[in-house]
Motif scaffolding. Structure first.
Motif, PDB file in Angstrom:
ATOM      1  N   ALA A   1     -28.296   6.723  54.770  1.00 54.89           N
ATOM      2  CA  ALA A   1     -27.206   7.543  54.234  1.00 54.89           C
ATOM      3  C   ALA A   1     -27.495   9.029  54.431  1.00 54.89           C
ATOM      4  N   PHE A   2     -28.729   9.443  54.157  1.00 54.72           N
ATOM      5  CA  PHE A   2     -29.109  10.843  54.346  1.00 54.72           C
ATOM      6  C   PHE A   2     -29.023  11.228  55.818  1.00 54.72           C
ATOM      7  N   TYR A   3     -29.530  10.374  56.684  1.00 59.31           N
ATOM      8  CA  TYR A   3     -29.542  10.644  58.119  1.00 59.31           C
ATOM      9  C   TYR A   3     -28.122  10.755  58.668  1.00 59.31           C
ATOM     10  N   GLU A   4     -27.257   9.824  58.313  1.00 56.48           N
ATOM     11  CA  GLU A   4     -25.884   9.865  58.813  1.00 56.48           C
ATOM     12  C   GLU A   4     -25.147  11.113  58.316  1.00 56.48           C
ATOM     13  N   ALA A   5     -25.404  11.501  57.072  1.00 54.76           N
ATOM     14  CA  ALA A   5     -24.787  12.728  56.559  1.00 54.76           C
ATOM     15  C   ALA A   5     -25.314  13.942  57.316  1.00 54.76           C
TER      16      ALA A   5
ATOM     17  N   GLU B   1     -24.580  18.430  60.717  1.00 58.82           N
ATOM     18  CA  GLU B   1     -25.311  19.305  61.656  1.00 58.82           C
ATOM     19  C   GLU B   1     -24.926  19.074  63.108  1.00 58.82           C
ATOM     20  N   ARG B   2     -23.898  18.289  63.339  1.00 61.68           N
ATOM     21  CA  ARG B   2     -23.367  18.082  64.694  1.00 61.68           C
ATOM     22  C   ARG B   2     -24.434  17.618  65.690  1.00 61.68           C
ATOM     23  N   ARG B   3     -25.285  16.737  65.231  1.00 60.40           N
ATOM     24  CA  ARG B   3     -26.298  16.120  66.090  1.00 60.40           C
ATOM     25  C   ARG B   3     -27.235  17.154  66.716  1.00 60.40           C
ATOM     26  N   GLU B   4     -27.640  18.139  65.951  1.00 59.13           N
ATOM     27  CA  GLU B   4     -28.576  19.167  66.424  1.00 59.13           C
ATOM     28  C   GLU B   4     -30.013  18.702  66.174  1.00 59.13           C
ATOM     29  N   PRO B   5     -30.778  18.388  67.219  1.00 57.86           N
ATOM     30  CA  PRO B   5     -32.139  17.887  67.031  1.00 57.86           C
ATOM     31  C   PRO B   5     -33.043  18.828  66.242  1.00 57.86           C
ATOM     32  N   GLY B   6     -32.934  20.135  66.481  1.00 56.23           N
ATOM     33  CA  GLY B   6     -33.802  21.087  65.784  1.00 56.23           C
ATOM     34  C   GLY B   6     -33.585  21.075  64.287  1.00 56.23           C
ATOM     35  N   VAL B   7     -32.343  20.989  63.882  1.00 55.91           N
ATOM     36  CA  VAL B   7     -32.036  20.954  62.450  1.00 55.91           C
ATOM     37  C   VAL B   7     -32.536  19.642  61.842  1.00 55.91           C
TER      38      VAL B   7
ATOM     39  N   ALA C   1     -42.755   9.332  66.830  1.00 54.42           N
ATOM     40  CA  ALA C   1     -41.696   9.443  65.814  1.00 54.42           C
ATOM     41  C   ALA C   1     -40.959  10.772  65.952  1.00 54.42           C
ATOM     42  N   MET C   2     -41.702  11.841  66.204  1.00 47.83           N
ATOM     43  CA  MET C   2     -41.063  13.156  66.357  1.00 47.83           C
ATOM     44  C   MET C   2     -40.123  13.177  67.558  1.00 47.83           C
ATOM     45  N   ALA C   3     -40.526  12.544  68.661  1.00 48.74           N
ATOM     46  CA  ALA C   3     -39.683  12.522  69.863  1.00 48.74           C
ATOM     47  C   ALA C   3     -38.482  11.611  69.678  1.00 48.74           C
ATOM     48  N   ALA C   4     -38.593  10.640  68.806  1.00 48.07           N
ATOM     49  CA  ALA C   4     -37.496   9.685  68.600  1.00 48.07           C
ATOM     50  C   ALA C   4     -36.309  10.328  67.887  1.00 48.07           C
ATOM     51  N   LEU C   5     -36.540  11.321  67.080  1.00 48.14           N
ATOM     52  CA  LEU C   5     -35.427  11.924  66.343  1.00 48.14           C
ATOM     53  C   LEU C   5     -34.437  12.630  67.276  1.00 48.14           C
ATOM     54  N   PRO C   6     -34.872  13.466  68.216  1.00 48.26           N
ATOM     55  CA  PRO C   6     -33.892  14.023  69.163  1.00 48.26           C
ATOM     56  C   PRO C   6     -33.182  12.937  69.978  1.00 48.26           C
ATOM     57  N   ARG C   7     -33.896  11.859  70.280  1.00 45.18           N
ATOM     58  CA  ARG C   7     -33.249  10.759  71.014  1.00 45.18           C
ATOM     59  C   ARG C   7     -32.108  10.162  70.203  1.00 45.18           C
ATOM     60  N   GLN C   8     -32.233  10.185  68.885  1.00 43.62           N
ATOM     61  CA  GLN C   8     -31.160   9.696  68.029  1.00 43.62           C
ATOM     62  C   GLN C   8     -29.923  10.592  68.151  1.00 43.62           C
ATOM     63  N   CYS C   9     -30.125  11.814  68.625  1.00 46.11           N
ATOM     64  CA  CYS C   9     -29.017  12.756  68.825  1.00 46.11           C
ATOM     65  C   CYS C   9     -28.483  12.699  70.252  1.00 46.11           C
ATOM     66  N   GLY C  10     -29.007  11.781  71.055  1.00 49.18           N
ATOM     67  CA  GLY C  10     -28.516  11.607  72.408  1.00 49.18           C
ATOM     68  C   GLY C  10     -29.188  12.476  73.453  1.00 49.18           C
ATOM     69  N   VAL C  11     -30.330  13.083  73.131  1.00 38.34           N
ATOM     70  CA  VAL C  11     -31.055  13.893  74.109  1.00 38.34           C
ATOM     71  C   VAL C  11     -32.475  13.360  74.265  1.00 38.34           C
ATOM     72  N   GLU C  12     -32.989  13.450  75.465  1.00 39.33           N
ATOM     73  CA  GLU C  12     -34.357  13.007  75.732  1.00 39.33           C
ATOM     74  C   GLU C  12     -35.316  14.103  75.275  1.00 39.33           C
ATOM     75  N   ALA C  13     -36.409  13.703  74.650  1.00 37.95           N
ATOM     76  CA  ALA C  13     -37.357  14.681  74.093  1.00 37.95           C
ATOM     77  C   ALA C  13     -38.726  14.529  74.733  1.00 37.95           C
ATOM     78  N   ARG C  14     -39.472  15.617  74.705  1.00 33.94           N
ATOM     79  CA  ARG C  14     -40.863  15.651  75.138  1.00 33.94           C
ATOM     80  C   ARG C  14     -41.680  16.214  73.980  1.00 33.94           C
ATOM     81  N   THR C  15     -42.900  15.757  73.876  1.00 38.63           N
ATOM     82  CA  THR C  15     -43.779  16.292  72.836  1.00 38.63           C
ATOM     83  C   THR C  15     -45.077  16.780  73.464  1.00 38.63           C
ATOM     84  N   GLU C  16     -45.613  17.803  72.859  1.00 42.55           N
ATOM     85  CA  GLU C  16     -46.925  18.323  73.228  1.00 42.55           C
ATOM     86  C   GLU C  16     -47.686  18.556  71.930  1.00 42.55           C
ATOM     87  N   ALA C  17     -48.979  18.321  71.991  1.00 41.37           N
ATOM     88  CA  ALA C  17     -49.816  18.558  70.815  1.00 41.37           C
ATOM     89  C   ALA C  17     -51.002  19.426  71.217  1.00 41.37           C
TER      90      ALA C  17
END
Length: 189
Positions: free
Chosen positions: A91-95, A100-106, A158-174
């Motif tokens: 419910a929180f995620y869908e809201a 936030e209009r599917r903004e990965p950063g937000v 997990a961090m990269a999966a959240l932008p993917r939920q917004c329809g964009v491919e993500a990359r991570t660096e540590a």
């Protein structure tokens, strides 16, 4: 003065364990080996209980043995997807998606705010910088117990999966080393 004991919420460990069992079953025969005391403690604990971070490490070690090092990030992404299907989080995620209009950063910034709900004395996680196509997070002080790829890679997944939920491919660096207390994660899309 003794250091506080790093702890993880039982509900989170239960998700990790459930996703591990499902992922390992899909990968082939044989159940992953999670030491019986860890498995029993995780499965029998109240969801809101705090359990030792050693249980997190034991589950991550079992995941690496079952899924391979390359499978750790996929497993972490699966855990995030499982979390987002849970009633309260869904419910929180869908809201958040709608507002936030599917903004990965937000959405990543929101996710960081949930860190203390899942982790206690495991270091703080804060947004250091956010742009149109990236978020940089700082994790400090990272306890020595958690300064390894076995626990780092699922978190990056997990961090990269959240932008993917917004329809964009993500990359991570540590930017991390086992001898440092400060890790920096960059998620870009």
């Amino acid at each position: 003065m003794s250091q506080p004991t790093p702890q993880v919420r039982a509900a989170h460990l239960q998700l990790l364990l459930a996703e591990l069992l499902e992922s390992a079953a899909a990968s082939g025969p044989g159940a992953p080996f999670v030491p019986d005391p860890v498995r029993w403690r995780v499965q029998r604990s109240h969801r809101l209980a705090w359990l030792p971070a050693e249980d997190l490490v034991a589950i991550c070690v079992a995941a690496e043995a079952a899924l391979g090092r390359d499978g750790l990030e996929r497993w972490g992404a699966g855990v995030l997807r499982r979390l987002l299907r849970a009633p309260l989080f869904r419910a929180f995620y869908e809201a958040a998606l709608w507002f936030e209009r599917r903004e990965p950063g937000v959405l990543l910034s929101y996710a960081v705010q949930s860190w203390p709900l899942l982790y206690q004395d495991c270091g703080g996680l804060v947004v250091e910088a956010r742009g149109d196509d990236f978020v940089r997070l700082v994790h400090q002080p990272v306890p020595a117990l958690l300064r390894c790829e076995t626990t780092l890679l699922p978190l990056l997944g997990a961090m990269a999966a959240l932008p993917r939920q917004c329809g964009v491919e993500a990359r991570t660096e540590a930017d991390w080393r086992p001898d440092r207390e400060r890790f920096v994660y960059t998620i870009s899309w």
